[in-house]
Design a protein around this motif. Structure first.
Motif, PDB file in Angstrom:
ATOM      1  N   SER A 203       0.811  -1.221   0.000  1.00  0.00           N
ATOM      2  CA  SER A 203       0.000   0.000   0.000  1.00  0.00           C
ATOM      3  C   SER A 203       0.840   1.265   0.000  1.00  0.00           C
ATOM      4  O   SER A 203       1.929   1.304   0.575  1.00  0.00           O
ATOM      5  CB  SER A 203      -0.908   0.002   1.238  1.00  0.00           C
ATOM      6  OG  SER A 203      -1.547   1.253   1.399  1.00  0.00           O
ATOM      7  N   LEU A 224      -4.242  -2.144  -7.708  1.00  0.00           N
ATOM      8  CA  LEU A 224      -4.058  -3.583  -7.506  1.00  0.00           C
ATOM      9  C   LEU A 224      -4.429  -3.994  -6.087  1.00  0.00           C
ATOM     10  O   LEU A 224      -4.718  -5.161  -5.829  1.00  0.00           O
ATOM     11  CB  LEU A 224      -2.604  -3.977  -7.785  1.00  0.00           C
ATOM     12  CG  LEU A 224      -2.098  -3.734  -9.206  1.00  0.00           C
ATOM     13  CD1 LEU A 224      -0.597  -4.002  -9.290  1.00  0.00           C
ATOM     14  CD2 LEU A 224      -2.852  -4.610 -10.196  1.00  0.00           C
ATOM     15  N   ILE A 225      -4.389  -3.050  -5.159  1.00  0.00           N
ATOM     16  CA  ILE A 225      -4.675  -3.337  -3.750  1.00  0.00           C
ATOM     17  C   ILE A 225      -6.162  -3.254  -3.464  1.00  0.00           C
ATOM     18  O   ILE A 225      -6.746  -4.095  -2.778  1.00  0.00           O
ATOM     19  CB  ILE A 225      -3.888  -2.376  -2.846  1.00  0.00           C
ATOM     20  CG1 ILE A 225      -2.390  -2.592  -3.047  1.00  0.00           C
ATOM     21  CG2 ILE A 225      -4.261  -2.558  -1.380  1.00  0.00           C
ATOM     22  CD1 ILE A 225      -1.517  -1.522  -2.451  1.00  0.00           C
ATOM     23  N   ARG A 228      -8.326  -4.315  -0.182  1.00  0.00           N
ATOM     24  CA  ARG A 228      -7.618  -5.299   0.636  1.00  0.00           C
ATOM     25  C   ARG A 228      -6.860  -4.645   1.784  1.00  0.00           C
ATOM     26  O   ARG A 228      -6.584  -5.266   2.786  1.00  0.00           O
ATOM     27  CB  ARG A 228      -6.670  -6.124  -0.228  1.00  0.00           C
ATOM     28  CG  ARG A 228      -7.394  -6.966  -1.276  1.00  0.00           C
ATOM     29  CD  ARG A 228      -6.399  -7.699  -2.163  1.00  0.00           C
ATOM     30  NE  ARG A 228      -7.079  -8.369  -3.256  1.00  0.00           N
ATOM     31  CZ  ARG A 228      -7.364  -7.785  -4.415  1.00  0.00           C
ATOM     32  NH1 ARG A 228      -7.041  -6.521  -4.617  1.00  0.00           N
ATOM     33  NH2 ARG A 228      -7.980  -8.459  -5.356  1.00  0.00           N
ATOM     34  N   HIS A 231      -1.898  -4.786   1.240  1.00  0.00           N
ATOM     35  CA  HIS A 231      -1.198  -5.288   0.062  1.00  0.00           C
ATOM     36  C   HIS A 231      -2.179  -5.927  -0.914  1.00  0.00           C
ATOM     37  O   HIS A 231      -3.338  -6.217  -0.588  1.00  0.00           O
ATOM     38  CB  HIS A 231      -0.113  -6.298   0.456  1.00  0.00           C
ATOM     39  CG  HIS A 231      -0.628  -7.462   1.255  1.00  0.00           C
ATOM     40  ND1 HIS A 231      -1.399  -8.467   0.715  1.00  0.00           N
ATOM     41  CD2 HIS A 231      -0.487  -7.766   2.569  1.00  0.00           C
ATOM     42  CE1 HIS A 231      -1.719  -9.344   1.648  1.00  0.00           C
ATOM     43  NE2 HIS A 231      -1.180  -8.941   2.786  1.00  0.00           N
ATOM     44  N   SER A 232      -1.687  -6.175  -2.130  1.00  0.00           N
ATOM     45  CA  SER A 232      -2.488  -6.817  -3.160  1.00  0.00           C
ATOM     46  C   SER A 232      -2.505  -8.327  -2.976  1.00  0.00           C
ATOM     47  O   SER A 232      -1.805  -8.873  -2.113  1.00  0.00           O
ATOM     48  CB  SER A 232      -1.909  -6.487  -4.540  1.00  0.00           C
ATOM     49  OG  SER A 232      -0.675  -7.187  -4.722  1.00  0.00           O
TER      50      SER A 232
END
Length: 311
Positions: A203, A224-225, A228, A231-232
């Motif tokens: 992040s 992409l994260i 969440r 993190h991804s």
């Protein structure tokens, strides 16, 4: 249950008189309500890496601490700092999620600094040993470490020292931002933590990515994260092009993660990345870059950034 009752009884008998006679001077607003703390705590136990970091930055050498994530002692950057300043390592009293109450008690602390989200059951035991300061839980943000450090500074009666430590970080960031702009080293960056299962984009709201932003790089990967949080999902090697920017900071947490990364470096997908071909992949310590917190951590991360961007 029997073990818990024994702990409660032991704490009550051994410490009841001590706590009753302690002179409290200040009241702090914590996650568990108002907590009274003494003017000059001498035996401090930290149950959170951010608390250990802030205590050392404030000139206090805790007698007890928990291990760093994935390790068996305090973080490497903390060990380096203590060695440079001639301070003894604290006794290890557990890990963040498994605190050894008896080990904490054995240190006879007069102040305990703990992590946000400390479970109530642990708080109830710890607060019988000594005043226990737990920061309020905050939404994920790159500057959360500052508010936590200030609370720990208040608990230690070292507010000025903490403000100076935070100011030192700010001044260094400003100077580095000017130097990075002048050097024209690139515009964007990704922070990726490489786990045994593969890479995860971290992040932009971590202390490390926040510092990258502040020195002038646009940290990518938020899409992409998504929701969440930190993190991804794990990316496949075929999808590595999604983290192909001007700079790629690669963090590993342990030997297994390092082995997985070493293997990926032999793959065509990894070596096709423009950032790899331009030699702007920067390996960093995952414990520091994705788990640490506090003014000393900020300075250690800035050391890595400066070495990479301004050699």
């Amino acid at each position: 249950m029997r073990h818990t009752l024994l702990q409660r009884g032991l704490l009550g008998m051994v410490l009841g008189g001590l706590l009753a006679s302690t002179a409290y001077a200040r009241t702090l607003d914590t996650a568990y309500g108002d907590v009274e703390v003494g003017d000059s705590p001498e035996r401090v136990v930290t149950l959170y890496e951010g608390a250990l970091d802030a205590a050392l930055a404030a000139g206090i050498h805790p007698v007890g601490a928990v291990t760093t994530r994935g390790g068996d002692n305090v973080a490497a950057y903390v060990s380096d700092y203590m060695e440079a300043h001639g301070s003894a390592r604290p006794e290890i009293v557990g890990v963040v999620r498994e605190i050894n109450i008896e080990a904490v008690l054995a240190q006879q602390p007069d102040l305990i600094l703990a992590a946000p989200q400390l479970p109530d059951a642990q708080y109830q035991l710890l607060s019988q040993i000594a005043p226990t300061v737990v920061p309020h839980t905050q939404p994920l943000a790159a500057d959360n470490w500052e508010a936590e450090a200030r609370l720990f500074g208040q608990a230690l009666n070292r507010e000025e020292a903490i403000e100076e430590a935070i100011s030192d970080v700010d001044q260094r960031v400003d100077a580095m931002a000017d130097a990075v702009a002048e050097a024209q080293v690139g515009d964007n960056a990704y922070l990726v933590r490489w786990m045994p299962g593969g890479p995860m984009v971290m992040s932009e709201n971590l202390i490390a990515t926040g510092l990258l932003e502040r020195v002038g790089l646009d940290v990518q990967g938020g899409e992409l994260i998504g929701e969440r949080g930190v993190h991804s999902d794990v990316l496949s090697l075929e999808n590595l092009s999604q983290v192909d920017g001007d700079w790629l900071f690669l963090a590993t947490l342990n030997d297994d993660g390092q082995a997985a990364l070493d293997s990926a470096k032999h793959s065509a997908a990894f070596n096709r990345l423009n950032v790899v071909q331009s030699e702007r992949v920067v390996p960093v310590n995952g414990q520091l870059w994705s788990s640490a917190n506090g003014p000393l951590a900020a300075q250690a991360i800035l050391d890595d950034i400066e070495k990479a961007l301004l050699p």
